[in-house]
Design a protein around this motif. Structure first.
Motif, PDB file in Angstrom:
ATOM      1  N   ASP A   1       4.259   2.804  97.923  1.00  0.00           N
ATOM      2  CA  ASP A   1       4.426   4.254  98.121  1.00  0.00           C
ATOM      3  C   ASP A   1       4.176   4.951  96.789  1.00  0.00           C
ATOM      4  OD1 ASP A   1       5.007   4.514 100.779  1.00  0.00           O
ATOM      5  OD2 ASP A   1       7.129   3.994 100.495  1.00  0.00           O
ATOM      6  N   ASP A   2       3.467   6.093  96.845  1.00  0.00           N
ATOM      7  CA  ASP A   2       3.339   6.968  95.667  1.00  0.00           C
ATOM      8  C   ASP A   2       2.804   6.291  94.422  1.00  0.00           C
ATOM      9  OD1 ASP A   2       4.185   9.197  96.973  1.00  0.00           O
ATOM     10  OD2 ASP A   2       6.309   8.848  96.519  1.00  0.00           O
TER      11      ASP A   2
ATOM     12  N   LEU B   1       0.170   4.769  99.452  1.00  0.00           N
ATOM     13  CA  LEU B   1       0.270   6.036 100.178  1.00  0.00           C
ATOM     14  C   LEU B   1       0.635   7.091  99.142  1.00  0.00           C
ATOM     15  CD1 LEU B   1       2.264   4.543 103.156  1.00  0.00           C
ATOM     16  CD2 LEU B   1      -0.126   5.282 103.222  1.00  0.00           C
TER      17      LEU B   1
ATOM     18  N   GLY C   1       0.798  10.671  98.271  1.00  0.00           N
ATOM     19  CA  GLY C   1       0.748  12.032  98.835  1.00  0.00           C
ATOM     20  C   GLY C   1       0.029  12.009 100.168  1.00  0.00           C
ATOM     21  N   ASP C   2      -1.031  12.799 100.313  1.00  0.00           N
ATOM     22  CA  ASP C   2      -1.768  12.815 101.581  1.00  0.00           C
ATOM     23  C   ASP C   2      -3.028  11.951 101.506  1.00  0.00           C
ATOM     24  OD1 ASP C   2      -3.202  14.349  99.873  1.00  0.00           O
ATOM     25  OD2 ASP C   2      -3.304  16.125 101.160  1.00  0.00           O
ATOM     26  N   THR C   3      -3.092  11.068 100.478  1.00  0.00           N
ATOM     27  CA  THR C   3      -4.263  10.210 100.323  1.00  0.00           C
ATOM     28  C   THR C   3      -3.868   8.743 100.408  1.00  0.00           C
ATOM     29  OG1 THR C   3      -5.210  11.862  98.846  1.00  0.00           O
ATOM     30  CG2 THR C   3      -6.231   9.694  98.804  1.00  0.00           C
TER      31      THR C   3
ATOM     32  N   LYS D   1      -8.248   9.726 104.143  1.00  0.00           N
ATOM     33  CA  LYS D   1      -7.209  10.627 104.657  1.00  0.00           C
ATOM     34  C   LYS D   1      -6.392  10.019 105.799  1.00  0.00           C
ATOM     35  CE  LYS D   1      -8.097  13.816 101.813  1.00  0.00           C
ATOM     36  NZ  LYS D   1      -7.133  13.843 100.705  1.00  0.00           N
ATOM     37  N   ASN D   2      -6.867   8.893 106.354  1.00  0.00           N
ATOM     38  CA  ASN D   2      -6.160   8.308 107.493  1.00  0.00           C
ATOM     39  C   ASN D   2      -5.112   7.306 106.997  1.00  0.00           C
ATOM     40  OD1 ASN D   2      -5.301   7.120 109.829  1.00  0.00           O
ATOM     41  ND2 ASN D   2      -7.351   7.072 110.763  1.00  0.00           N
ATOM     42  N   LEU D   3      -3.911   7.838 106.706  1.00  0.00           N
ATOM     43  CA  LEU D   3      -2.852   7.015 106.121  1.00  0.00           C
ATOM     44  C   LEU D   3      -2.382   5.922 107.075  1.00  0.00           C
ATOM     45  CD1 LEU D   3      -2.852   9.650 104.333  1.00  0.00           C
ATOM     46  CD2 LEU D   3      -0.436   9.245 103.983  1.00  0.00           C
ATOM     47  N   GLU D   4      -2.419   6.234 108.383  1.00  0.00           N
ATOM     48  CA  GLU D   4      -1.889   5.279 109.366  1.00  0.00           C
ATOM     49  C   GLU D   4      -2.722   4.000 109.430  1.00  0.00           C
ATOM     50  OE1 GLU D   4      -1.614   7.702 112.849  1.00  0.00           O
ATOM     51  OE2 GLU D   4      -0.072   8.881 111.805  1.00  0.00           O
TER      52      GLU D   4
END
Ligand SMILES: [Zn+2]
Length: 401
Positions: A311-312, A338, A340-342, A384-387
């Motif tokens: 994370d982060d 992961l 932020g949003d990237t 952009k697709n973190l999932e």
């Protein structure tokens, strides 16, 4: 005879008047414009924006100078009929603002001529500030502030400003600051014995009404010096904003306004040092972290594949860790973050392992709606697709086995 008598030529303090409607026009944008036999409304021109106000029950939102055809008042609201007598009223705060900026420009331009023989070639009143383009050689803060000082001295002497009507022959014998833009009878604006220039705008009655002139900034533009200035109420409004900003910065340091620049400079320097030190420590931490990950990894004859999602974690931090991991022989690092949003990815392998990280990265980036690439031994990417990040890493790991 021009269609509209321009009352503002004689008196810039005349704010209410009665006039007769001589024509109505439908404009291309669907608005209606009213032409009157006389008006106190100043129409856009000479670098000065239009007056606004009311005409009867309608708002005057713009005034167009159609020269001999008259002044066209663009209105919103009930339109009068041709032949009606209407009452016009000018918005004073806006007129005052324009008076101050425009008269301020006369004074500042004259100061540049008097001190440096530097004429003004153009002038604009913009929404927040005003601009003049001056033929000033070797502009410096000191030279510009010298002109500002002279302009303010003239303002505080509260010199009378008068309007003179002269023929072009009479004008030819006078020391005008700039050449008249038109032939025939001329309207001259005289500021005591300081400035004499032809102009059709609205002016203060004495220099004192301008209040104050301040320069915000300047730059070289197309061989000229573009000076951004403000006069009167605008200068006060700008001072309030600048003061508030300065006080907010000072409050962060619990210091005075004047001490802030030195404190900010020190903070920036300290931050640079801390960042450098942090970078060094991250390298050490990455080596320790890599040892742990390598120790936990199951290892058989195949290359040791270490797959992790954090994370982060920034792209740089991921890369540091990947480099520390592939310092170990027979190792492939497939790392994700992961951030932020990237979704970020770094793939790397030690030199004794085969496999094309660039190709693997391109495939993985397709899965996370992103882009990336690199060399056969090290590649980076993001999307952009973190999932899909976990799935993309599993896919990469499987294709190595
Ligand atoms: Zn003027």
């Amino acid at each position: 005879m021009p269609a509209t008598e321009r009352l503002y030529y004689r008196d810039s303090r005349l704010l209410e008047f009665d006039a007769r409607v001589i024509s109505l026009s439908d404009l291309d944008d669907g608005q209606i414009a009213v032409t009157l036999d006389r008006t106190a409304f100043y129409p856009t021109g000479g670098g000065q924006p239009t007056d606004t106000g009311t005409l009867g029950d309608a708002r005057v939102v713009d005034c167009i100078d159609a020269e001999d055809e008259g002044v066209m008042h663009v209105i919103q609201g009930p339109a009068p009929e041709v032949g009606d007598t209407v009452h016009g009223k000018i918005d004073w705060p806006r007129r005052l603002d324009h008076l101050q900026q425009h008269t301020g420009q006369h004074i500042l331009s004259a100061a540049f001529v008097q001190l440096f023989d530097a004429p003004t070639l153009s002038f604009r009143v913009l929404e927040h500030e005003c601009e003049i383009d001056v033929e000033l050689e070797n502009p410096t803060d000191e030279r510009i502030e010298q002109a500002v000082d002279l302009a303010n001295q003239i303002i505080w002497e509260s010199r009378p400003i008068s309007i003179r009507q002269v023929t072009s022959e009479e004008a030819a014998a006078l020391p005008l600051r700039k050449e008249p833009a038109r032939a025939g009878e001329l309207r001259l604006i005289q500021i005591g014995d300081f400035d004499l220039t032809p102009c059709g705008g609205t002016h203060a009655k004495s220099t004192g009404e301008v209040g104050v002139i301040a320069v915000r900034s300047w730059e070289r533009a197309k061989g000229l010096t573009r000076i951004h200035f403000m006069a009167g109420v605008r200068a006060l409004t700008d001072y309030r904003k600048a003061n508030q900003t300065a006080r907010e910065v000072a409050a962060l340091f619990s210091a005075g306004r004047e001490d802030s620049p030195a404190l900010v400079e020190r903070l920036v320097e300290e931050n640079k040092k801390v960042r450098r030190r942090l970078g060094e420590l991250e390298q050490v931490a990455s080596r320790v972290e890599a040892e742990e990950l390598v120790g936990q990894a199951t290892f058989d004859s195949a290359p040791r594949i270490i797959t992790r999602v954090f994370d982060d974690r920034t792209a740089d931090s991921l890369k540091q860790l990947a480099l520390a991991l592939i310092a170990h022989p027979n190792t492939v690092a497939l790392l994700g973050s992961l951030d932020g949003d990237t979704a970020r990815l770094v793939f790397a392998r030690s030199t004794d392992v085969s496999g094309d990280m660039n190709r693997l990265m391109r495939k993985a980036c397709e899965m996370i709606d992103g882009r990336g690439g690199g060399k056969p031994d090290m590649a980076q990417g993001g999307g952009k697709n973190l999932e899909q990040l976990g799935e993309a890493l599993d896919h990469a790991a499987k294709s190595l086995i």
